[in-house]
Design a protein around this motif. Structure first.
Motif, PDB file in Angstrom:
ATOM      1  N   HIS A  58      31.341  47.724  51.517  1.00  0.00           N
ATOM      2  CA  HIS A  58      32.415  47.207  50.669  1.00  0.00           C
ATOM      3  C   HIS A  58      31.848  46.854  49.295  1.00  0.00           C
ATOM      4  CE1 HIS A  58      35.561  46.999  53.759  1.00  0.00           C
ATOM      5  NE2 HIS A  58      34.587  46.662  54.600  1.00  0.00           N
ATOM      6  N   LEU A  59      32.727  46.672  48.319  1.00  0.00           N
ATOM      7  CA  LEU A  59      32.307  46.420  46.946  1.00  0.00           C
ATOM      8  C   LEU A  59      32.270  44.937  46.609  1.00  0.00           C
ATOM      9  CD1 LEU A  59      34.382  49.132  45.007  1.00  0.00           C
ATOM     10  CD2 LEU A  59      32.108  49.326  46.031  1.00  0.00           C
ATOM     11  N   THR A  60      31.572  44.638  45.532  1.00  0.00           N
ATOM     12  CA  THR A  60      31.630  43.306  44.935  1.00  0.00           C
ATOM     13  C   THR A  60      31.424  43.447  43.434  1.00  0.00           C
ATOM     14  OG1 THR A  60      30.779  41.029  45.076  1.00  0.00           O
ATOM     15  CG2 THR A  60      29.164  42.788  45.177  1.00  0.00           C
ATOM     16  N   LEU A  61      32.170  42.700  42.654  1.00  0.00           N
ATOM     17  CA  LEU A  61      31.993  42.695  41.203  1.00  0.00           C
ATOM     18  C   LEU A  61      30.890  41.716  40.840  1.00  0.00           C
ATOM     19  CD1 LEU A  61      35.676  42.709  39.852  1.00  0.00           C
ATOM     20  CD2 LEU A  61      34.243  44.614  40.597  1.00  0.00           C
ATOM     21  N   THR A  62      30.204  41.984  39.753  1.00  0.00           N
ATOM     22  CA  THR A  62      29.127  41.097  39.327  1.00  0.00           C
ATOM     23  C   THR A  62      29.133  40.982  37.813  1.00  0.00           C
ATOM     24  OG1 THR A  62      26.748  40.659  39.575  1.00  0.00           O
ATOM     25  CG2 THR A  62      27.407  42.928  39.120  1.00  0.00           C
ATOM     26  N   ASP A  63      28.312  40.065  37.288  1.00  0.00           N
ATOM     27  CA  ASP A  63      28.108  39.882  35.846  1.00  0.00           C
ATOM     28  C   ASP A  63      29.364  39.321  35.181  1.00  0.00           C
ATOM     29  OD1 ASP A  63      27.017  39.827  33.361  1.00  0.00           O
ATOM     30  OD2 ASP A  63      26.532  41.956  33.258  1.00  0.00           O
ATOM     31  N   PHE A  64      29.436  38.002  35.110  1.00  0.00           N
ATOM     32  CA  PHE A  64      30.626  37.326  34.588  1.00  0.00           C
ATOM     33  C   PHE A  64      30.385  36.635  33.250  1.00  0.00           C
ATOM     34  CE2 PHE A  64      31.129  37.773  39.096  1.00  0.00           C
ATOM     35  CZ  PHE A  64      32.459  38.150  39.240  1.00  0.00           C
ATOM     36  N   ASP A  65      29.324  37.031  32.538  1.00  0.00           N
ATOM     37  CA  ASP A  65      29.011  36.332  31.290  1.00  0.00           C
ATOM     38  C   ASP A  65      30.018  36.633  30.183  1.00  0.00           C
ATOM     39  OD1 ASP A  65      27.638  38.929  31.450  1.00  0.00           O
ATOM     40  OD2 ASP A  65      26.909  38.459  29.451  1.00  0.00           O
ATOM     41  N   LEU A  66      30.774  37.742  30.298  1.00  0.00           N
ATOM     42  CA  LEU A  66      31.789  38.048  29.291  1.00  0.00           C
ATOM     43  C   LEU A  66      33.194  37.626  29.724  1.00  0.00           C
ATOM     44  CD1 LEU A  66      30.774  41.581  27.953  1.00  0.00           C
ATOM     45  CD2 LEU A  66      30.125  39.316  27.113  1.00  0.00           C
ATOM     46  N   SER A  67      33.314  37.048  30.900  1.00  0.00           N
ATOM     47  CA  SER A  67      34.629  36.640  31.387  1.00  0.00           C
ATOM     48  C   SER A  67      35.142  35.455  30.567  1.00  0.00           C
ATOM     49  CB  SER A  67      34.571  36.283  32.867  1.00  0.00           C
ATOM     50  OG  SER A  67      33.740  35.153  33.081  1.00  0.00           O
TER      51      SER A  67
END
Length: 384
Positions: free
Chosen positions: A144-153
């Motif tokens: 399954h997938l997971t999103l990563t890298d939230f520094d631009l959120s």
């Protein structure tokens, strides 16, 4: 908030990635592997602030397709945080391993559905992701997938639209009226598999007056990866959650054709294509998938699928007809399942993270994560 980690006790097994904000290491912790993102505060004045923001976002996440904060540390020079390790690498690496570097519509359906679920959760808690691209979509051990890298959120106030009526004209690409100069902005450039992401100041572009009504909060900052940036961001109109649905359209197009739809010879041409060029579909035969992409890639955000009712609009599209959204997490055989990483270098052969930043940017004693991630392919996608 996760546990408090001791950086002097963290031994990196290998480098998983290196970007503008920091480096990500595989670290052996409590007889398992975790991914630790570390920022050198002495090299990036804003690194500490952005790092604290990303950790704050992680503490708010509770979803099977999003990471959780396992622990963190901060010293005078370094700060870092741990999230679950995803042994399958990213979606870009996986796509390059496929025949002709593309996925089948059935595989696209599965991955797009999981991304939609993750974005729906983020939007429900008021977070616009703003950096969706294959390199930020990781593959868990389960497949399954997971999103990563939230520094631009960014946290935004959701809009309220009384009696929303879905747009029906998805053909005309509206680019807005008069233009005016705007300031320089920050943008991430696109990378090849396992290439080092870069941040760059780009040349000024035109800025248009807002051409749509919005009673929620908008952001006027320019962020994202240039091939995935939405037209309203390039124009400087102000933007909201619909930028994530645009990026989903670009990503879905790339999964289908192996290239992004608006890539030009340089950044200026790419932005011009984003503003003016309609997406091109090979063969000319319209399908539910190409219709979905076209509706996500509307230049006018108010005409874009997902603008009025968010993820629900997209989930109701013909391409996902019959999909059991409530059973996605129960799929036991996703399209590709990474093999067990049995040949991981023991932590004793690794490197002290503090020494890594003191001695050099990329010490030869610490091998980078290989691109040849091994996957087991399911014979067929199950019904769900």
């Amino acid at each position: 908030m996760g546990e408090e980690l001791e950086v002097e006790k963290l031994k990196a097994v290998k480098v998983l990635g290196k970007g503008a904000m920091g480096s990500v290491f595989m670290v052996e912790h409590k007889n398992s592997h975790v991914a630790v993102k570390v920022v050198d505060k002495t090299r990036d004045a804003a690194g500490g602030e952005r790092g604290r923001w990303e950790m704050k976002v992680l503490t708010r996440l509770s979803h099977p397709f999003l990471p959780t904060l396992l622990g963190s540390f901060e010293s005078d020079t370094l700060m870092g945080w741990a999230i679950p390790y995803c042994p399958g690498g990213d979606l870009n690496v996986l796509r390059y391993r496929q025949t002709d570097h593309v996925f089948s519509p059935a595989v696209i359906r599965f991955y797009a559905a999981e991304i939609i679920c993750a974005l729906r959760h983020l939007h429900s808690i008021g977070i616009a992701y703003r950096d969706l691209k294959p390199e930020n979509v990781l593959i868990q051990q389960s497949g399954h997938l997971t999103l990563t890298d939230f520094d631009l959120s960014r946290t935004l106030t959701p809009k309220t639209i009384p009696n929303p009526t879905p747009k029906t004209d998805y053909i005309n690409n509206v680019t807005g009226p008069h233009a005016r100069p705007r300031r320089n902005f920050l943008c991430k450039s696109r990378t090849k598999p396992n290439a080092t992401p870069k941040c760059a100041r780009v040349s000024p572009v035109t800025r248009r007056k807002p051409s749509f009504c919005f009673d929620g909060e908008r952001s006027n900052s320019f962020v994202g990866t240039e091939e995935y940036v939405a037209p309203e961001v390039v124009r400087g109109d102000g933007h909201e959650f619909a930028v994530d649905w645009w990026a989903l359209g670009v990503l879905t197009y790339e999964m289908l054709y192996g290239t992004t739809p608006f890539k030009g010879k340089n950044r200026k041409e790419t932005f011009r294509n984003v503003l003016l060029k309609p997406p091109e579909f090979v063969g000319g035969r319209r399908t539910a998938l190409t219709d979905l992409i076209e509706r996500l890639l509307q230049k006018d955000p108010t005409a874009r699928l997902g603008y009025a009712r968010g993820a629900t609009e997209i989930m109701e599209h013909e391409f996902f007809r019959g999909l059991r959204w409530d059973l996605l997490t129960e799929v036991m055989r996703p399209p590709f399942i990474p093999s067990r990483d049995d040949d991981v270098v023991p932590s004793a052969a690794g490197l002290d993270i503090r020494a890594y930043f003191r001695t050099s940017k990329s010490p030869p004693s610490l091998p980078p994560s290989p691109t040849s991630v091994q996957f087991h392919k399911s014979p067929s996608l199950p019904e769900f």
